[in-house]
Design a protein around this motif. Structure first.
Motif, PDB file in Angstrom:
ATOM      1  N   LEU A 310      -0.974   5.111  -1.485  1.00 54.03           N
ATOM      2  CA  LEU A 310       0.251   4.380  -1.163  1.00 54.03           C
ATOM      3  C   LEU A 310       0.008   3.398  -0.018  1.00 54.03           C
ATOM      4  N   SER A 311      -0.696   3.824   1.002  1.00 53.76           N
ATOM      5  CA  SER A 311      -0.977   2.957   2.142  1.00 53.76           C
ATOM      6  C   SER A 311      -1.741   1.705   1.727  1.00 53.76           C
ATOM      7  N   LEU A 312      -2.644   1.847   0.761  1.00 55.61           N
ATOM      8  CA  LEU A 312      -3.465   0.718   0.330  1.00 55.61           C
ATOM      9  C   LEU A 312      -2.713  -0.258  -0.555  1.00 55.61           C
ATOM     10  N   ALA A 313      -1.486   0.090  -0.957  1.00 51.51           N
ATOM     11  CA  ALA A 313      -0.700  -0.819  -1.800  1.00 51.51           C
ATOM     12  C   ALA A 313      -0.401  -2.128  -1.084  1.00 51.51           C
ATOM     13  N   THR A 314      -0.444  -2.132   0.238  1.00 52.58           N
ATOM     14  CA  THR A 314      -0.158  -3.347   1.012  1.00 52.58           C
ATOM     15  C   THR A 314      -1.404  -3.887   1.712  1.00 52.58           C
ATOM     16  N   LYS A 315      -2.577  -3.390   1.306  1.00 49.10           N
ATOM     17  CA  LYS A 315      -3.818  -3.786   1.987  1.00 49.10           C
ATOM     18  C   LYS A 315      -4.819  -4.373   0.995  1.00 49.10           C
ATOM     19  N   MET A 316      -5.914  -4.911   1.522  1.00 45.87           N
ATOM     20  CA  MET A 316      -6.906  -5.574   0.695  1.00 45.87           C
ATOM     21  C   MET A 316      -7.779  -4.585  -0.079  1.00 45.87           C
ATOM     22  N   ALA A 317      -8.081  -3.438   0.512  1.00 48.60           N
ATOM     23  CA  ALA A 317      -8.930  -2.450  -0.163  1.00 48.60           C
ATOM     24  C   ALA A 317      -8.247  -1.936  -1.420  1.00 48.60           C
ATOM     25  N   GLU A 318      -9.046  -1.600  -2.432  1.00 53.82           N
ATOM     26  CA  GLU A 318      -8.494  -1.219  -3.728  1.00 53.82           C
ATOM     27  C   GLU A 318      -8.348   0.287  -3.906  1.00 53.82           C
ATOM     28  N   SER A 319      -9.080   1.089  -3.137  1.00 53.71           N
ATOM     29  CA  SER A 319      -9.009   2.540  -3.303  1.00 53.71           C
ATOM     30  C   SER A 319      -9.478   3.226  -2.029  1.00 53.71           C
ATOM     31  N   PRO A 320      -9.079   4.495  -1.828  1.00 53.36           N
ATOM     32  CA  PRO A 320      -9.574   5.239  -0.675  1.00 53.36           C
ATOM     33  C   PRO A 320     -11.096   5.356  -0.673  1.00 53.36           C
ATOM     34  N   ASP A 321     -11.689   5.514  -1.853  1.00 52.97           N
ATOM     35  CA  ASP A 321     -13.151   5.604  -1.931  1.00 52.97           C
ATOM     36  C   ASP A 321     -13.807   4.325  -1.414  1.00 52.97           C
ATOM     37  N   GLN A 322     -13.214   3.190  -1.725  1.00 57.25           N
ATOM     38  CA  GLN A 322     -13.763   1.925  -1.247  1.00 57.25           C
ATOM     39  C   GLN A 322     -13.711   1.849   0.277  1.00 57.25           C
ATOM     40  N   VAL A 323     -12.624   2.346   0.850  1.00 56.46           N
ATOM     41  CA  VAL A 323     -12.491   2.366   2.308  1.00 56.46           C
ATOM     42  C   VAL A 323     -13.566   3.260   2.920  1.00 56.46           C
TER      43      VAL A 323
END
Length: 331
Positions: A310-323
């Motif tokens: 949910l947090s990444l819905a407004t960010k550039m990263a596409e998934s928690p794994d990518q972060v």
């Protein structure tokens, strides 16, 4: 001066340009003034939505320009109080902040779930897509604002059934309360810690400005030596400049364990510093556990696998794994 005049004067000071007139702000009337700003802008939004419902078509400027202006006014009125809460906190400022924070959460949640606004913005987006390969060709800034506004409304529950919207609103309200309490516990724990130093060797390396303010703090209590508080300017100066390793270690441990179940008491507490037992009142452990639970429920209600998604819905990263991969690569 009557109460309405007080509110009017406070709103004028809050809306002053280019900066608010902080010297004119009165904590005891700030909350009422901000509530009036919320009411004024909500009334303006409702009136505009009523007018738009009677129109056969709506332009991007008609649907969004005025809305962004209203929300900018709301933020302009609340920001000074948020700043005061951070730098000159007091009982009156904190009471005003808490009252306004709760009202602001309710305002934005209700607006984010407003079916009329959602329908208007959706209609504009669909009309733009049908009439042009990209609505951004019309006005890039407004079209980006439109996409972000629709995204944020969906993340507030717009378009969902009433039961889920009610639960989402309850989660957001509770999260706002918990996050505010978390921050206040950190602030109170920091302000309740001090270190009275009488050995000049411990102060070696610290900037003159820090030494002087610490000396004045000790003098104000009729004490020799210095009193170092656990605020960021002091913490940073100790970590960056202190020659003595033990002093750096003491501040490092105290800073990183603030408002936790492992909070580190001062080796020699100054006047007003709380005991280790009293500091446990600021322990954020239970608050953190509830924040995690509320975030998970909110994410589930909105159809996300986890709050990280949910947090990444407004960010550039596409998934928690990518972060995680990005952070591991940095390390």
């Amino acid at each position: 001066m009557s109460a309405p005049d007080d509110i009017s004067a406070q709103l004028e000071a809050l809306r002053a340009h280019p900066l608010p007139r902080f010297t004119d702000l009165q904590p005891d009337t700030l909350a009422a003034s901000i509530n009036q700003a919320l009411l004024d802008n909500r009334t303006a939004i409702d009136a505009r939505l009523d007018a738009l419902e009677t129109q056969s078509s709506t332009s991007l400027e008609q649907s969004l320009g005025w809305l962004e202006a209203c929300l900018h006014d709301v933020d302009s009125c609340f920001s000074p109080l948020r700043h005061m809460h951070a730098v000159v906190d007091s009982e009156l400022v904190r009471a005003a902040y808490e009252s306004s924070r709760a009202a602001l959460t309710e305002f934005y949640t209700a607006l984010g779930q407003d079916p009329r606004l959602f329908a208007v913005l959706n209609a504009v987006e669909q009309t733009g897509e049908e009439s042009s390969p990209s609505i951004s060709a019309h006005d890039p800034d407004l079209s980006a604002a439109l996409r972000h506004r629709l995204r944020d409304m969906r993340l507030t529950g717009a378009g969902l059934d009433a039961d889920r919207q009610t639960r989402i609103a309850a989660c957001k309200t509770r999260l706002s309360e918990l996050q505010s309490k978390f921050s206040m516990n950190v602030l109170d724990a920091s302000e309740s810690w001090s270190y009275h130093i009488t050995d000049d060797k411990l102060m070696a390396g610290l900037p003159d400005s820090i030494r002087e303010s610490a000396r004045r703090a000790a003098d104000s209590h009729g004490l020799d030596g210095w009193i170092l508080k656990l605020d960021f300017p002091v913490f940073y100066a100790v970590q960056r400049f202190a020659v003595t390793r033990s002093l750096r270690e003491t501040f490092h441990r105290a800073w990183n364990a603030r408002a936790s179940d492992t909070y580190t008491p001062s080796p020699n507490p100054g006047p007003g510093a709380l005991s280790a037992d009293a500091l446990r009142a600021f322990d954020n452990s239970a608050i953190m556990a509830e924040i995690l639970a509320q975030r998970h429920e909110l994410a589930s209600l909105l159809g996300y696998q986890s709050f990280a998604h949910l947090s990444l819905a407004t960010k550039m990263a596409e998934s928690p794994d990518q972060v995680l991969t990005f952070l591991e690569d940095l390390a």
